[in-house]
Design a protein around this motif. Structure first.
Motif, PDB file in Angstrom:
ATOM      1  N   GLU A   3       0.828  -1.205   0.000  1.00 25.63           N
ATOM      2  CA  GLU A   3       0.000   0.000   0.000  1.00 25.63           C
ATOM      3  C   GLU A   3       0.868   1.264   0.000  1.00 25.63           C
ATOM      4  N   ILE A   4       1.975   1.246   0.731  1.00 23.77           N
ATOM      5  CA  ILE A   4       2.878   2.402   0.779  1.00 23.77           C
ATOM      6  C   ILE A   4       3.498   2.636  -0.593  1.00 23.77           C
ATOM      7  N   VAL A   5       3.951   1.574  -1.243  1.00 21.00           N
ATOM      8  CA  VAL A   5       4.578   1.706  -2.561  1.00 21.00           C
ATOM      9  C   VAL A   5       3.562   2.187  -3.589  1.00 21.00           C
ATOM     10  N   GLN A   6       2.321   1.703  -3.479  1.00 17.85           N
ATOM     11  CA  GLN A   6       1.278   2.071  -4.434  1.00 17.85           C
ATOM     12  C   GLN A   6       0.882   3.547  -4.349  1.00 17.85           C
ATOM     13  N   ARG A   7       1.186   4.196  -3.249  1.00 17.29           N
ATOM     14  CA  ARG A   7       0.901   5.631  -3.156  1.00 17.29           C
ATOM     15  C   ARG A   7       1.716   6.424  -4.172  1.00 17.29           C
ATOM     16  N   ARG A   8       2.869   5.908  -4.543  1.00 15.86           N
ATOM     17  CA  ARG A   8       3.785   6.654  -5.416  1.00 15.86           C
ATOM     18  C   ARG A   8       3.968   6.011  -6.788  1.00 15.86           C
ATOM     19  N   PHE A   9       3.729   4.696  -6.907  1.00 17.10           N
ATOM     20  CA  PHE A   9       3.994   3.984  -8.156  1.00 17.10           C
ATOM     21  C   PHE A   9       2.812   3.082  -8.524  1.00 17.10           C
ATOM     22  N   ASP A  10       2.698   2.793  -9.810  1.00 18.68           N
ATOM     23  CA  ASP A  10       1.719   1.813 -10.291  1.00 18.68           C
ATOM     24  C   ASP A  10       2.357   0.425 -10.194  1.00 18.68           C
ATOM     25  N   VAL A  11       1.926  -0.364  -9.220  1.00 19.16           N
ATOM     26  CA  VAL A  11       2.522  -1.675  -8.962  1.00 19.16           C
ATOM     27  C   VAL A  11       1.921  -2.707  -9.912  1.00 19.16           C
TER      28      VAL A  11
END
Length: 356
Positions: A3-11
């Motif tokens: 969820e943290i990574v998805q705030r900044r990148f399209d996973v």
């Protein structure tokens, strides 16, 4: 964590690799600012990350932040005063080991104690300002680093310089470049100022006396490449008017400036994890950095600094080979402004080059 990574990148995909490190495949694109924001998000959870190119995607790996170990500032303070002492002793030895005739003819009208203090202040100032440049760059980018560790040494220099230990990696190539460039540029400016001071404070001596001292081997004429181009060029700036029949004889202050140029030259050589190695790694990437390291070590050896070149090779072999300092974001390129400063770094290298 996803969820943290998805705030900044399209996973695109998420998994745990064979080393137990959470990994995320994300969509390619401009990442410099987004990745710095991700690092700030992860910092609250005592985590960090790296980003690398992976086929047509980008790979983000999240890992535990290494706890910063506190250093004892008393060690820095003791080493600083010890270095000031060894530089003062070296300056004293340098001054009073001069030939009596040279002392009488050139330095007889000068305050020798003032010259000793000026040499020590100039040399220590150049080294301290060099390290201050590194420290300010680290603070500006939020990188954890120690205070400078000054290294006492024997005459004629009285010091082996100083180092700052970095406790956290640079976020991207811009920060890596700033870390490498900041010390040499500040040290270079300080060296130029000391060089100008050496001209302004040099005694005027009749040309015939200077010629006699040169013939006796008590004085030497400044010539490239044994004298850095920086010092030679300063003499062409008409900083001080010299009456006909007189010549300037440079004192220990000029020697301090030459040591400052030498420090800048040795640091900005594009090799391994020297300042110049950081600059090259940020500009050219890992392959270009390896090539530059080979060239840099060869230049050091050919210029007479083969013990230093050998020392770099020993450190390289004992610490993982040719790899330089790696930024967490090794995808984003160096900013345009820093590419211009890269040219300035090469100019500083040429102006400070000197052979033994």
């Amino acid at each position: 964590m996803k969820e943290i990574v998805q705030r900044r990148f399209d996973v695109v995909d998420a998994y745990v690799d064979q080393h137990g490190i959470p990994s995320f495949l994300v969509v390619d694109g401009p990442v410099k600012q987004k990745f710095k924001e991700l690092l700030r998000d992860l910092q609250a959870h005592r985590l960090s990350a790296s980003i690398r190119r992976y086929s047509d995607r980008l790979l983000v790996r999240v890992f535990q932040r290494i706890p910063v170990r506190r250093s004892n500032p008393m060690v820095n303070l003791v080493l600083m005063f010890a270095t000031i002492g060894t530089i003062l002793f070296s300056s004293y030895s340098l001054t009073y080991s001069m030939d009596p005739e040279l002392l009488r003819m050139v330095f007889g009208g000068l305050n020798l104690n003032a010259l000793i203090a000026m040499f020590a202040a100039a040399l220590f100032g150049i080294i301290a300002l060099h390290e201050l440049g590194h420290k300010l760059a680290a603070v500006a980018h939020g990188m954890d680093s120690t205070l400078p560790y000054f290294i006492p040494g024997p005459p004629p220099f009285g010091t082996f310089g100083a180092v700052i230990s970095l406790k956290s990696p640079p976020a991207n190539r811009d920060e890596l470049f700033d870390l490498g460039f900041s010390g040499p540029i500040v040290g270079f400016i300080a060296t130029a100022i000391v060089g100008i001071m050496s001209i302004l404070t040099a005694p005027l001596v009749p040309e015939a006396q200077v010629q006699k001292l040169v013939e006796q081997g008590l004085l030497a004429i400044q010539e490239w490449p044994r004298t850095p181009l920086l010092m030679i060029l300063l003499n062409y700036l008409d900083i001080r008017t010299v009456p006909p029949g007189q010549l300037l004889v440079l004192t220990q202050v000029a020697f301090a400036a030459e040591i400052g140029a030498l420090v800048t030259f040795l640091n900005i050589i594009p090799a391994w994890q020297l300042d110049g190695g950081h600059i090259m790694r940020a500009m050219l990437g890992p392959q270009g950095h390896r090539l530059a390291t080979g060239i840099g070590i060869a230049v050091l050896a050919l210029a007479g600094y083969w013990p230093f070149a050998l020392l770099i090779l020993v450190f390289m072999l004992s610490r993982g080979g040719w790899t330089g300092a790696e930024p967490l974001d090794d995808v984003s390129s160096l900013s345009s402004g820093r590419k211009v400063l890269f040219v300035l770094a090469l100019v500083m290298l040429l102006l400070c080059f000197m052979i033994l």
